[in-house]
Design a protein around this motif. Structure first.
Motif, PDB file in Angstrom:
ATOM      1  N   THR A   1       9.958   3.289  -3.769  1.00 12.92           N
ATOM      2  CA  THR A   1       9.491   2.702  -2.511  1.00 12.92           C
ATOM      3  C   THR A   1      10.501   1.710  -1.960  1.00 12.92           C
ATOM      4  O   THR A   1      10.922   0.778  -2.651  1.00 12.92           O
ATOM      5  CB  THR A   1       8.139   1.999  -2.718  1.00 12.92           C
ATOM      6  N   GLY A   2      10.884   1.918  -0.706  1.00 13.32           N
ATOM      7  CA  GLY A   2      11.764   0.969  -0.039  1.00 13.32           C
ATOM      8  C   GLY A   2      10.992  -0.007   0.822  1.00 13.32           C
ATOM      9  O   GLY A   2      11.391  -1.159   0.994  1.00 13.32           O
ATOM     10  N   TYR A   3       9.852   0.445   1.367  1.00 16.10           N
ATOM     11  CA  TYR A   3       9.058  -0.377   2.271  1.00 16.10           C
ATOM     12  C   TYR A   3       7.575  -0.131   2.024  1.00 16.10           C
ATOM     13  O   TYR A   3       7.164   0.978   1.693  1.00 16.10           O
ATOM     14  CB  TYR A   3       9.382  -0.051   3.738  1.00 16.10           C
ATOM     15  N   ILE A   4       6.802  -1.189   2.218  1.00 15.95           N
ATOM     16  CA  ILE A   4       5.346  -1.050   2.159  1.00 15.95           C
ATOM     17  C   ILE A   4       4.760  -1.696   3.407  1.00 15.95           C
ATOM     18  O   ILE A   4       5.128  -2.808   3.776  1.00 15.95           O
ATOM     19  CB  ILE A   4       4.753  -1.688   0.888  1.00 15.95           C
ATOM     20  N   THR A   5       3.895  -0.976   4.072  1.00 11.72           N
ATOM     21  CA  THR A   5       3.258  -1.451   5.294  1.00 11.72           C
ATOM     22  C   THR A   5       1.796  -1.728   4.999  1.00 11.72           C
ATOM     23  O   THR A   5       1.037  -0.815   4.652  1.00 11.72           O
ATOM     24  CB  THR A   5       3.371  -0.408   6.413  1.00 11.72           C
ATOM     25  N   GLU A   6       1.410  -2.988   5.135  1.00 18.51           N
ATOM     26  CA  GLU A   6       0.037  -3.383   4.833  1.00 18.51           C
ATOM     27  C   GLU A   6      -0.837  -3.208   6.069  1.00 18.51           C
ATOM     28  O   GLU A   6      -0.574  -3.776   7.118  1.00 18.51           O
ATOM     29  CB  GLU A   6      -0.002  -4.836   4.361  1.00 18.51           C
ATOM     30  N   GLY A   7      -1.885  -2.398   5.922  1.00 20.79           N
ATOM     31  CA  GLY A   7      -2.800  -2.191   7.032  1.00 20.79           C
ATOM     32  C   GLY A   7      -4.235  -2.018   6.600  1.00 20.79           C
ATOM     33  O   GLY A   7      -5.118  -1.944   7.440  1.00 20.79           O
ATOM     34  N   ASN A   8      -4.467  -1.932   5.260  1.00 17.62           N
ATOM     35  CA  ASN A   8      -5.818  -1.672   4.748  1.00 17.62           C
ATOM     36  C   ASN A   8      -6.455  -0.515   5.516  1.00 17.62           C
ATOM     37  O   ASN A   8      -7.537  -0.630   6.078  1.00 17.62           O
ATOM     38  CB  ASN A   8      -6.689  -2.923   4.839  1.00 17.62           C
ATOM     39  N   PHE A   9      -5.753   0.618   5.518  1.00 14.41           N
ATOM     40  CA  PHE A   9      -6.101   1.722   6.399  1.00 14.41           C
ATOM     41  C   PHE A   9      -7.410   2.416   6.018  1.00 14.41           C
ATOM     42  O   PHE A   9      -8.135   2.894   6.886  1.00 14.41           O
ATOM     43  CB  PHE A   9      -4.955   2.736   6.429  1.00 14.41           C
TER      44      PHE A   9
END
Length: 296
Positions: free
Chosen positions: A254-262
């Motif tokens: 993983t290079g990036y993690i996007t937090e959105g609680n999708f």
């Protein structure tokens, strides 16, 4: 705007109880050990306490999760130990982890067909089989795994349609995991537009619809295949709970993690009806009543 962590390398150090991601603690999957300790006589009671002849039996537990997953170390392994202790070794258990008995989307049928006595997996791995249960995977159905589980179980108790969907097996317990975030290998996600055209792993129909709404290309894939999929470029990322950072070693790819609680996935632990019926009636009744009391 999404809340994006652009340098994931700084998040790879493990802290007690989980990984700290932008102030959000990623708790382990909800461990319902209270019920495990109640069902531990599934199979039979000892001859000394029941006055009946008891055959030795080894209960087969099938899991799609890797061996060291917290669901195993915190729930199933202690469960097996309590089974053996409570029955003086007459009832034992073997955990078949990492899809050892079959693929993740076959785990429900493993129990229905008697290949395994118990199994754990996501409802979403068999699209179309649990449409009513799948309602709980819609957005805003619980802010975390604990709240989501309370909602799911209350709906299970209220609507017999959910139990009816679990045909051929007996529900042990149902639960939700922690909210799903977006993990990407090379592409930071700052806005929905950044997702357009990206191949993102989806675990369920509900998650598929969310990704399509953002313009991404959903790819149905069990969690156990995500690491290799991201590593080889088969997918650009994955929609998954933050706990996979450690539980499935996803930090490595993983290079990036996007937090959105999708959204949050729902999971089941089911028991083969024949295994359950082989319990003495008084033990089945006691287990059921105590389990209900736990949730009230």
């Amino acid at each position: 705007m999404f809340d994006v962590v652009q340098d994931f390398a700084t998040l790879k150090s493990t802290k007690k109880g989980g990984i700290q991601v932008k102030g959000m603690k990623c708790n382990r999957l909800l461990a319902i050990s209270s019920f495990a300790s109640l069902v531990l006589l599934a199979g039979c009671q000892t001859a000394e306490t029941s006055g009946e002849t008891v055959n030795e039996v080894d209960l087969a537990f099938s899991s799609f999760m890797p061996g060291p997953h917290p669901q195993h170390t915190d729930v199933f392994y202690p469960f097996i130990e309590e089974v053996e202790e409570a029955t003086d070794g007459r009832v034992t258990g073997t955990l078949y982890a990492g899809n050892a008995l079959s693929k993740a989307d076959h785990h429900y049928d493993l129990v229905v067909n008697g290949v395994a006595d118990m199994s754990i997996a996501l409802h979403g791995y068999t699209p179309g089989r649990f449409p009513v249960t799948g309602v709980t995977e819609l957005p805003f159905m619980g802010e975390d795994g604990t709240k989501g589980t309370e909602i799911l179980w209350s709906l299970y108790e209220k609507y017999p349609e959910i139990e009816a969907e679990h045909e051929g097996a007996r529900v042990g317990w149902l639960f939700k995991n922690d909210p799903a975030q977006i993990f990407t290998t090379d592409t930071p996600i700052h806005s929905p537009e950044d997702l357009k055209g990206l191949k993102i792993r989806t675990p369920s129909p509900a998650a598929r619809d969310i990704l399509e709404a953002y313009g991404a290309i959903p790819v149905s894939m069990p969690m156990g295949d995500v690491y290799e999929g991201m590593q080889r470029g088969v997918i650009d990322g994955a929609l998954a709970p933050a706990s996979v950072v450690t539980n499935f070693q996803l930090a490595d790819v993983t290079g990036y993690i996007t937090e959105g609680n999708f959204y949050t996935s729902s999971l089941f632990v089911v028991i083969n009806p024949g295994t359950w019926m082989n319990c003495q009636l008084k033990i089945r009744t006691r287990s059921t009543k105590l389990w209900e009391k736990t949730w009230r």
